[in-house]
Design a protein around this motif. Sequence first.
Motif, PDB file in Angstrom:
ATOM      1  N   LYS A  47       0.837  -1.207   0.000  1.00  0.00           N
ATOM      2  CA  LYS A  47       0.000   0.000   0.000  1.00  0.00           C
ATOM      3  C   LYS A  47       0.870   1.254   0.000  1.00  0.00           C
ATOM      4  O   LYS A  47       0.611   2.198  -0.742  1.00  0.00           O
ATOM      5  CB  LYS A  47      -0.951  -0.010   1.193  1.00  0.00           C
ATOM      6  CG  LYS A  47      -2.059  -1.006   1.024  1.00  0.00           C
ATOM      7  CD  LYS A  47      -2.918  -1.108   2.258  1.00  0.00           C
ATOM      8  CE  LYS A  47      -3.943  -2.212   2.053  1.00  0.00           C
ATOM      9  NZ  LYS A  47      -4.624  -2.598   3.256  1.00  0.00           N
ATOM     10  N   ASP A  72      -9.106   2.504  -7.945  1.00  0.00           N
ATOM     11  CA  ASP A  72     -10.321   1.733  -8.147  1.00  0.00           C
ATOM     12  C   ASP A  72     -11.223   2.449  -9.162  1.00  0.00           C
ATOM     13  O   ASP A  72     -11.150   3.672  -9.294  1.00  0.00           O
ATOM     14  CB  ASP A  72     -11.042   1.605  -6.793  1.00  0.00           C
ATOM     15  CG  ASP A  72     -12.204   0.663  -6.839  1.00  0.00           C
ATOM     16  OD1 ASP A  72     -11.980  -0.554  -6.664  1.00  0.00           O
ATOM     17  OD2 ASP A  72     -13.353   1.135  -7.049  1.00  0.00           O
ATOM     18  N   SER A  99      -6.288  -0.160   6.581  1.00  0.00           N
ATOM     19  CA  SER A  99      -6.505  -0.128   5.128  1.00  0.00           C
ATOM     20  C   SER A  99      -6.187   1.241   4.544  1.00  0.00           C
ATOM     21  O   SER A  99      -6.472   1.505   3.388  1.00  0.00           O
ATOM     22  CB  SER A  99      -7.962  -0.490   4.815  1.00  0.00           C
ATOM     23  OG  SER A  99      -8.833   0.510   5.301  1.00  0.00           O
ATOM     24  N   ARG A 100      -5.586   2.101   5.345  1.00  0.00           N
ATOM     25  CA  ARG A 100      -5.271   3.460   4.891  1.00  0.00           C
ATOM     26  C   ARG A 100      -3.774   3.750   5.021  1.00  0.00           C
ATOM     27  O   ARG A 100      -3.089   3.181   5.857  1.00  0.00           O
ATOM     28  CB  ARG A 100      -6.059   4.475   5.710  1.00  0.00           C
ATOM     29  CG  ARG A 100      -7.547   4.382   5.460  1.00  0.00           C
ATOM     30  CD  ARG A 100      -8.339   5.284   6.403  1.00  0.00           C
ATOM     31  NE  ARG A 100      -9.755   5.171   6.158  1.00  0.00           N
ATOM     32  CZ  ARG A 100     -10.533   4.234   6.670  1.00  0.00           C
ATOM     33  NH1 ARG A 100     -10.024   3.316   7.465  1.00  0.00           N
ATOM     34  NH2 ARG A 100     -11.825   4.206   6.396  1.00  0.00           N
ATOM     35  N   GLU A 154      -7.179   5.665   1.115  1.00  0.00           N
ATOM     36  CA  GLU A 154      -7.930   4.489   1.553  1.00  0.00           C
ATOM     37  C   GLU A 154      -7.918   3.459   0.430  1.00  0.00           C
ATOM     38  O   GLU A 154      -8.112   3.813  -0.740  1.00  0.00           O
ATOM     39  CB  GLU A 154      -9.364   4.878   1.887  1.00  0.00           C
ATOM     40  CG  GLU A 154     -10.211   3.731   2.380  1.00  0.00           C
ATOM     41  CD  GLU A 154     -11.639   4.148   2.700  1.00  0.00           C
ATOM     42  OE1 GLU A 154     -12.477   3.241   2.821  1.00  0.00           O
ATOM     43  OE2 GLU A 154     -11.930   5.349   2.810  1.00  0.00           O
ATOM     44  N   PHE A 155      -7.713   2.208   0.785  1.00  0.00           N
ATOM     45  CA  PHE A 155      -7.595   1.148  -0.212  1.00  0.00           C
ATOM     46  C   PHE A 155      -8.771   0.200  -0.185  1.00  0.00           C
ATOM     47  O   PHE A 155      -9.385  -0.036   0.854  1.00  0.00           O
ATOM     48  CB  PHE A 155      -6.309   0.338   0.044  1.00  0.00           C
ATOM     49  CG  PHE A 155      -5.079   1.036  -0.427  1.00  0.00           C
ATOM     50  CD1 PHE A 155      -4.497   0.685  -1.630  1.00  0.00           C
ATOM     51  CD2 PHE A 155      -4.503   2.052   0.312  1.00  0.00           C
ATOM     52  CE1 PHE A 155      -3.366   1.338  -2.082  1.00  0.00           C
ATOM     53  CE2 PHE A 155      -3.377   2.717  -0.125  1.00  0.00           C
ATOM     54  CZ  PHE A 155      -2.801   2.354  -1.333  1.00  0.00           C
ATOM     55  N   SER A 156      -9.043  -0.347  -1.346  1.00  0.00           N
ATOM     56  CA  SER A 156      -9.943  -1.483  -1.512  1.00  0.00           C
ATOM     57  C   SER A 156      -9.113  -2.520  -2.238  1.00  0.00           C
ATOM     58  O   SER A 156      -8.791  -2.345  -3.424  1.00  0.00           O
ATOM     59  CB  SER A 156     -11.171  -1.088  -2.328  1.00  0.00           C
ATOM     60  OG  SER A 156     -11.973  -2.230  -2.571  1.00  0.00           O
ATOM     61  N   GLY A 157      -8.695  -3.539  -1.526  1.00  0.00           N
ATOM     62  CA  GLY A 157      -7.751  -4.497  -2.099  1.00  0.00           C
ATOM     63  C   GLY A 157      -6.429  -3.811  -2.351  1.00  0.00           C
ATOM     64  O   GLY A 157      -5.877  -3.170  -1.455  1.00  0.00           O
ATOM     65  N   LYS A 202      -6.054  -1.407  -4.718  1.00  0.00           N
ATOM     66  CA  LYS A 202      -6.336  -0.166  -5.447  1.00  0.00           C
ATOM     67  C   LYS A 202      -6.724   0.958  -4.484  1.00  0.00           C
ATOM     68  O   LYS A 202      -7.340   0.719  -3.444  1.00  0.00           O
ATOM     69  CB  LYS A 202      -7.493  -0.363  -6.443  1.00  0.00           C
ATOM     70  CG  LYS A 202      -7.242  -1.423  -7.492  1.00  0.00           C
ATOM     71  CD  LYS A 202      -6.274  -0.950  -8.524  1.00  0.00           C
ATOM     72  CE  LYS A 202      -6.139  -1.974  -9.644  1.00  0.00           C
ATOM     73  NZ  LYS A 202      -5.260  -1.554 -10.678  1.00  0.00           N
ATOM     74  N   LEU A 241      -9.014   3.618  -3.263  1.00  0.00           N
ATOM     75  CA  LEU A 241     -10.455   3.831  -3.367  1.00  0.00           C
ATOM     76  C   LEU A 241     -10.833   5.291  -3.103  1.00  0.00           C
ATOM     77  O   LEU A 241     -11.671   5.860  -3.776  1.00  0.00           O
ATOM     78  CB  LEU A 241     -11.197   2.921  -2.386  1.00  0.00           C
ATOM     79  CG  LEU A 241     -12.717   3.063  -2.355  1.00  0.00           C
ATOM     80  CD1 LEU A 241     -13.325   2.719  -3.714  1.00  0.00           C
ATOM     81  CD2 LEU A 241     -13.297   2.185  -1.257  1.00  0.00           C
ATOM     82  N   ARG A 242     -10.195   5.883  -2.091  1.00  0.00           N
ATOM     83  CA  ARG A 242     -10.476   7.279  -1.744  1.00  0.00           C
ATOM     84  C   ARG A 242      -9.180   7.969  -1.342  1.00  0.00           C
ATOM     85  O   ARG A 242      -8.306   7.370  -0.730  1.00  0.00           O
ATOM     86  CB  ARG A 242     -11.445   7.370  -0.565  1.00  0.00           C
ATOM     87  CG  ARG A 242     -12.836   6.939  -0.900  1.00  0.00           C
ATOM     88  CD  ARG A 242     -13.802   7.152   0.278  1.00  0.00           C
ATOM     89  NE  ARG A 242     -15.058   6.524  -0.065  1.00  0.00           N
ATOM     90  CZ  ARG A 242     -15.374   5.261   0.224  1.00  0.00           C
ATOM     91  NH1 ARG A 242     -14.530   4.512   0.914  1.00  0.00           N
ATOM     92  NH2 ARG A 242     -16.525   4.757  -0.158  1.00  0.00           N
TER      93      ARG A 242
END
Length: 164
Positions: A40, A64, A113-114, A139-142, A144, A146-147
């Motif tokens: 990340k 994402d 996750s951040r 912020e991640f989703s998997g 990628k 995300l934010r």
Amino acid sequence: MNTQYSVGLHRTSPRWLLFLAAAVVFLVASEHPVNSSVEKEKRVREFVAAFNARNIDGMLALVDEDVQWLSINGPKVTIETEGKTALGESMRRYFKSCPSCKSSLEWVQIAGSRVTAMERARWSGKTGAKSQSGLSVYEFSGDKILRVYYFPADVESRSNRNSP
């Protein structure tokens, strides 16, 4: 009944095998978050490098499809862009309006996750070199982004630039 299994030249009890299997699972599981945290942070650094290179496709490859770019100012949160296409269009306009803009990461911290970072923006203004720093949260989703949350920046005056 005390069952024994033959492992190599030694006889081993099922309890020992169970303990060994649990230890291996624990070690593998405990390494995964470290690797994902490192990944990340690497992605955030790649994103900033792509920004500095004006590589919009490189930036978009790291986000994402539903990416959001958010600005936080006191109690107000504004969605600046939403979606990959909107982010690409926004970056094209931004680079056109500020051809000298560059960003660097002064520090980076992992928080679940951040990824939080202190980013320093530099550009040339009408009165010379400008600089400001601000807190950002990715912020991640998997794997990628995300934010991206941006907090208000602190603009430096020329006299403060060399102060500790």
